[in-house]
Design an enzyme around this catalytic site. Structure first.
Site, short mmCIF file in Angstrom:
data_model
loop_
_atom_site.label_atom_id
_atom_site.label_comp_id
_atom_site.label_asym_id
_atom_site.label_seq_id
_atom_site.Cartn_x
_atom_site.Cartn_y
_atom_site.Cartn_z
N LYS A 198 0.87 -1.19 0.00
CA LYS A 198 0.00 0.00 0.00
C LYS A 198 0.90 1.23 0.00
O LYS A 198 1.67 1.45 0.92
CB LYS A 198 -0.91 -0.01 1.22
CG LYS A 198 -1.87 1.17 1.29
CD LYS A 198 -2.78 1.04 2.51
CE LYS A 198 -3.73 2.20 2.61
NZ LYS A 198 -4.61 2.08 3.81
N LYS A 251 -2.16 -1.48 -3.75
CA LYS A 251 -3.01 -0.28 -3.70
C LYS A 251 -2.12 0.94 -3.78
O LYS A 251 -1.18 1.06 -3.00
CB LYS A 251 -3.81 -0.28 -2.39
CG LYS A 251 -4.75 0.90 -2.24
CD LYS A 251 -5.51 0.86 -0.92
CE LYS A 251 -6.45 2.04 -0.79
NZ LYS A 251 -7.18 2.05 0.49
#
Length: 328
Positions: A198, A251
């Site tokens: 992320k 992400k």
């Protein structure tokens, strides 16, 4: 060599192109995010995300039924609590908003897979993903004390009916701690979908409107990853797999398809890609201005994630995408 080799022969008709298509997007690839808020009868549109709403639990249930009827296999729940505090109580309380929504959805649509986002930023009064040093104004989260909160949150979500736990705070060791906590509580069969890679991305802006999770000060760069790093992503994924992750996530997705591809090459675990709020809102804004064909751009983008190696795609486009796919 030309004229013996003519690749256009296999592009000559829609039927021929379908026969030789290497990557096919289906409803089974998609996960639909939902934002739960306290109250009844609430459907508040997020201004920076046209078509996305903050929903009370009764409205969440109605959305879940629609999602299931479209053939989308899963939703992921985010919560906006009534009150926030330094201990992120709303995240792990048995009557927290995500817990209420998960229970209601599983009662109404038991076959729909419910994923719980397991993070703390929506629930802390400072907007960061865990405990901070007293007086800290940089956003540097205390890693190990925060792991205890994440353990409580994951177990509470599983008790409420969540089928999959998805820790997203990028704390060191969070998969290990959550796996141990779930096993000890009797949830050995509950998978973990780790936000393993992320990034500290500018693409999250509209999400912070939707989840009311903008940091009150500092930023999240001490725990989310530098956008310039790829080897670090592989290291993070490897560690999460060793700690017991069942699936891993990248992400954002649009600017990180190289990361998706590298991770898919290194593991046989399912790889998810989060088509985040900023990516969604850019398409929506351009479409509303008549600059692009929303249907074609959306489906091309989602197919590109799958071509890069994503087995699952979390996307706010999910319902529209399935309707377009059904239209052919």
């Amino acid at each position: 060599m030309f004229p013996l080799n003519r690749p256009r022969r296999l592009r000559s008709s829609p039927q021929m192109r379908r026969m030789v298509s290497e990557t096919v997007l289906t409803a089974n690839d998609l996960i639909y995010p939902l934002f739960a808020v306290p109250g009844d009868g609430i459907a508040q549109e997020v201004k920076s995300m046209p078509g996305v709403f903050q929903l009370s639990v009764d409205k969440i249930v109605a959305e879940a039924k629609e999602v299931y009827d479209l053939g989308i296999p899963a939703i992921i729940l985010f919560g906006i609590p009534e009150t926030k505090d330094a201990d992120a109580t709303g995240a792990w309380h048995d009557h927290g908003i995500v817990q209420k929504a998960a229970t209601a959805v599983k009662e109404a649509v038991p076959e729909l897979v419910v994923i719980a986002d397991t993070c703390l930023c929506e629930y802390t009064n400072h907007g960061h993903c865990g405990y901070l040093e007293v007086g800290d104004l940089t956003g540097r989260v205390l890693n190990d004390p925060t792991l205890l909160l994440l353990k409580k949150t994951a177990v509470s979500q599983a008790k409420a009916g969540a089928d999959i736990i998805a820790p997203s705070g990028m704390m060191d060791g969070f998969v290990k701690f959550i796996r141990e906590a779930l096993d000890e509580a009797g949830f050995q069969d509950t998978p973990i979908l780790s936000y393993a890679a992320k990034y500290a991305s500018a693409y999250y802006g509209p999400f912070r409107d939707a989840a009311d999770s903008t940091p009150q000060f500092g930023d999240r760069r001490t725990y989310q990853m530098d956008p310039g790093n790829s080897r670090e992503a592989l290291k993070e994924v490897e560690l999460d797999i060793l700690e017991g992750a069942d699936m891993v996530m990248v992400k954002p997705a649009l600017s990180y398809m190289d990361i998706i591809w590298q991770i898919k090459e290194m593991t046989n675990l399912p790889v998810a890609a989060y088509n985040v709020s900023g990516e969604y809102s850019m398409i929506k804004a351009a479409a509303l201005n008549g600059w692009i064909d929303e249907k074609r751009v959306t489906l091309e983008t989602l197919t590109s994630f799958k071509r890069a190696g994503a087995d699952l795609i979390l996307t706010y486009h999910a319902k529209d995408a399935v309707r377009w796919l059904l239209e052919g």
